[in-house]
Design a protein around this motif. Structure first.
Motif, PDB file in Angstrom:
ATOM      1  N   LEU A   1      -9.833  -4.512   3.697  1.00 52.19           N
ATOM      2  CA  LEU A   1      -8.604  -3.859   3.260  1.00 52.19           C
ATOM      3  C   LEU A   1      -8.888  -2.439   2.772  1.00 52.19           C
ATOM      4  CD1 LEU A   1      -6.907  -6.751   1.240  1.00 52.19           C
ATOM      5  CD2 LEU A   1      -6.194  -5.870   3.472  1.00 52.19           C
TER       6      LEU A   1
ATOM      7  N   ASP B   1      -4.896  -2.741  -0.853  1.00 56.74           N
ATOM      8  CA  ASP B   1      -4.154  -3.528   0.147  1.00 56.74           C
ATOM      9  C   ASP B   1      -2.898  -2.777   0.602  1.00 56.74           C
ATOM     10  OD1 ASP B   1      -2.921  -3.816  -2.311  1.00 56.74           O
ATOM     11  OD2 ASP B   1      -2.487  -5.957  -2.075  1.00 56.74           O
ATOM     12  N   THR B   2      -3.060  -1.475   0.819  1.00 55.03           N
ATOM     13  CA  THR B   2      -1.953  -0.627   1.263  1.00 55.03           C
ATOM     14  C   THR B   2      -2.402   0.257   2.418  1.00 55.03           C
ATOM     15  OG1 THR B   2      -2.525   1.178  -0.255  1.00 55.03           O
ATOM     16  CG2 THR B   2      -1.022  -0.489  -1.097  1.00 55.03           C
TER      17      THR B   2
ATOM     18  N   THR C   1       6.879  -4.071   3.398  1.00 54.02           N
ATOM     19  CA  THR C   1       5.999  -5.220   3.605  1.00 54.02           C
ATOM     20  C   THR C   1       5.171  -5.020   4.874  1.00 54.02           C
ATOM     21  OG1 THR C   1       7.557  -6.449   5.019  1.00 54.02           O
ATOM     22  CG2 THR C   1       7.788  -6.716   2.627  1.00 54.02           C
ATOM     23  N   GLY C   2       4.251  -5.949   5.085  1.00 55.41           N
ATOM     24  CA  GLY C   2       3.450  -5.903   6.301  1.00 55.41           C
ATOM     25  C   GLY C   2       4.281  -6.028   7.556  1.00 55.41           C
ATOM     26  N   GLU C   3       5.493  -6.571   7.411  1.00 61.94           N
ATOM     27  CA  GLU C   3       6.430  -6.681   8.553  1.00 61.94           C
ATOM     28  C   GLU C   3       7.362  -5.469   8.605  1.00 61.94           C
ATOM     29  OE1 GLU C   3       6.070  -9.329   6.269  1.00 61.94           O
ATOM     30  OE2 GLU C   3       4.483 -10.046   7.612  1.00 61.94           O
TER      31      GLU C   3
ATOM     32  N   ILE D   1       2.926   0.922   3.289  1.00 61.94           N
ATOM     33  CA  ILE D   1       2.986  -0.530   3.470  1.00 61.94           C
ATOM     34  C   ILE D   1       2.082  -1.176   2.430  1.00 61.94           C
ATOM     35  CG2 ILE D   1       2.315  -2.444   4.990  1.00 61.94           C
ATOM     36  CD1 ILE D   1       3.121  -0.657   7.358  1.00 61.94           C
ATOM     37  N   HIS D   2       2.607  -2.202   1.784  1.00 67.01           N
ATOM     38  CA  HIS D   2       1.827  -2.928   0.767  1.00 67.01           C
ATOM     39  C   HIS D   2       1.721  -4.384   1.183  1.00 67.01           C
ATOM     40  CE1 HIS D   2       1.363  -4.337  -3.684  1.00 67.01           C
ATOM     41  NE2 HIS D   2       0.212  -4.305  -3.045  1.00 67.01           N
ATOM     42  N   TYR D   3       0.498  -4.801   1.496  1.00 72.51           N
ATOM     43  CA  TYR D   3       0.249  -6.213   1.797  1.00 72.51           C
ATOM     44  C   TYR D   3       0.137  -6.934   0.462  1.00 72.51           C
ATOM     45  CZ  TYR D   3      -0.794  -4.264   6.364  1.00 72.51           C
ATOM     46  OH  TYR D   3      -0.699  -3.594   7.564  1.00 72.51           O
ATOM     47  N   HIS D   4       1.277  -7.166  -0.158  1.00 75.94           N
ATOM     48  CA  HIS D   4       1.389  -7.578  -1.565  1.00 75.94           C
ATOM     49  C   HIS D   4       0.482  -8.750  -1.899  1.00 75.94           C
ATOM     50  CE1 HIS D   4       3.382  -7.389  -5.396  1.00 75.94           C
ATOM     51  NE2 HIS D   4       3.667  -8.672  -5.362  1.00 75.94           N
TER      52      HIS D   4
ATOM     53  N   GLY E   1      -2.681  -8.898  -1.501  1.00 77.35           N
ATOM     54  CA  GLY E   1      -3.801  -9.051  -0.586  1.00 77.35           C
ATOM     55  C   GLY E   1      -5.154  -8.934  -1.257  1.00 77.35           C
TER      56      GLY E   1
END
Length: 307
Positions: free
Chosen positions: A16, A96-97, A126-128, A226-229, A231
């Motif tokens: 990450l 994780d961003t 979000t990642g999506e 984007i933040h893979y919250h 992660g």
């Protein structure tokens, strides 16, 4: 001196971290004068070595990797990074961003042209690539007892809607710790992060202290990331306990003994009934019954790694 020091922490999540730094370099124009400081917060040897190798593949000269022999948590890790930073602004970024656009230039321009901005943050997705809440209200007895929605309905000026999509800068209570952009002079003047806190509530504490000095927090929606919250942080009961320890510490710090007492009693009652339905919460209930002291924090369970 650099214009910006990007500071981020790695803890057993080198993939990450490498992806995050690669996105910073890719989305930030070369003409911007900035440095990157990576603090490894006592990761396992294999992850640290993977991080070393990965960073060598990134074409960026002003990158420094520092390894701590003990996990000092979010605030402590970032304060280690500050020691190696020499810049007008600090950008504290979760690993994780990834950047969607040139966040650093946008936030710097916002701060340069608005003296009233004390700390700023970009709009998260979000990642999506879906909208993510990127502002919050100060952690307080009122928020704990009545909830965010009630506060927003009663006083929308003081408590702007969290789930609204904004197109222009908006003054907020605080911006999330996943991406905080602050003047080094202001950050240093209030003492930086409170390292009594191991994890969670660092951003509400910092923004509250800055706000007391007339330095307000602003969401700058033009900047996007984007933040893979979550992660970089494993979810567990231990982490949930740490959340409550930090919450009560911050309540006592900013709302006094009475404010902390109100929230403490509320949490004891809440988790007594939660434990009846979910027995795994009994240990959390007993922690609260003991007062959830800092002495029970994960911070005091860390060990110093061998060289």
């Amino acid at each position: 001196m650099f214009d910006i020091a990007v500071i981020l922490i790695n803890y057993n999540s080198s993939r990450l971290t490498i992806e995050c730094i690669a996105s910073v370099v890719q989305k930030t124009p070369a003409k911007l004068n900035y440095q990157i400081v990576v603090v490894d917060n006592c990761s396992k040897d294999e992850d640290y070595h993977a991080l070393q190798l990965g960073l060598k593949t990134i074409d960026f000269e002003n990158l420094k990797l520092v390894r701590s022999r003990i996990n000092t948590g979010f605030g402590g890790g970032n304060m280690t990074g500050v020691h190696y930073a020499d810049a007008k602004y600090y950008a504290f970024i979760n690993n994780d961003t990834v950047f969607k656009n040139d966040c650093l230039s946008i936030l710097k321009n916002a701060m340069d042209t608005n003296a009233s901005y004390g700390i700023t943050g970009p709009q998260a997705y979000t990642g999506e690539d879906k909208f993510m809440v990127s502002l919050d209200h100060f952690s307080s007895p009122a928020r704990e007892l009545f909830g965010r929605n009630v506060l927003e309905a009663i006083n929308p000026k003081m408590y702007p809607k969290r789930k609204k999509t904004y197109t222009s800068p908006v003054k907020v209570n605080y911006i999330p710790g996943s991406f905080m952009f602050v003047r080094a002079a202001d950050f240093n003047a209030v003492g930086g992060f409170d390292t009594n806190i191991f994890l969670y509530y660092e951003e509400t504490d910092l923004c509250k202290r800055l706000n007391a000095k007339g330095k307000a927090a602003y969401l700058i929606p033009e900047a996007e990331f984007i933040h893979y919250h979550g992660g970089s942080t494993e979810k567990s009961l231990a982490i949930k306990k740490e959340l409550k320890i930090s919450a009560l510490y911050v309540m006592g710090k900013h709302y006094g003994a009475s404010g902390r007492f109100i929230v403490h009693i509320y949490l004891i009652i809440k988790y007594f009934f939660s434990s009846l339905a979910k027995p795994r919460y009994w240990s959390l209930f007993w922690l609260l019954l003991k007062g959830a002291p800092l002495s029970s924090s994960l911070k005091l369970k860390q060990v110093i790694a061998e060289k």
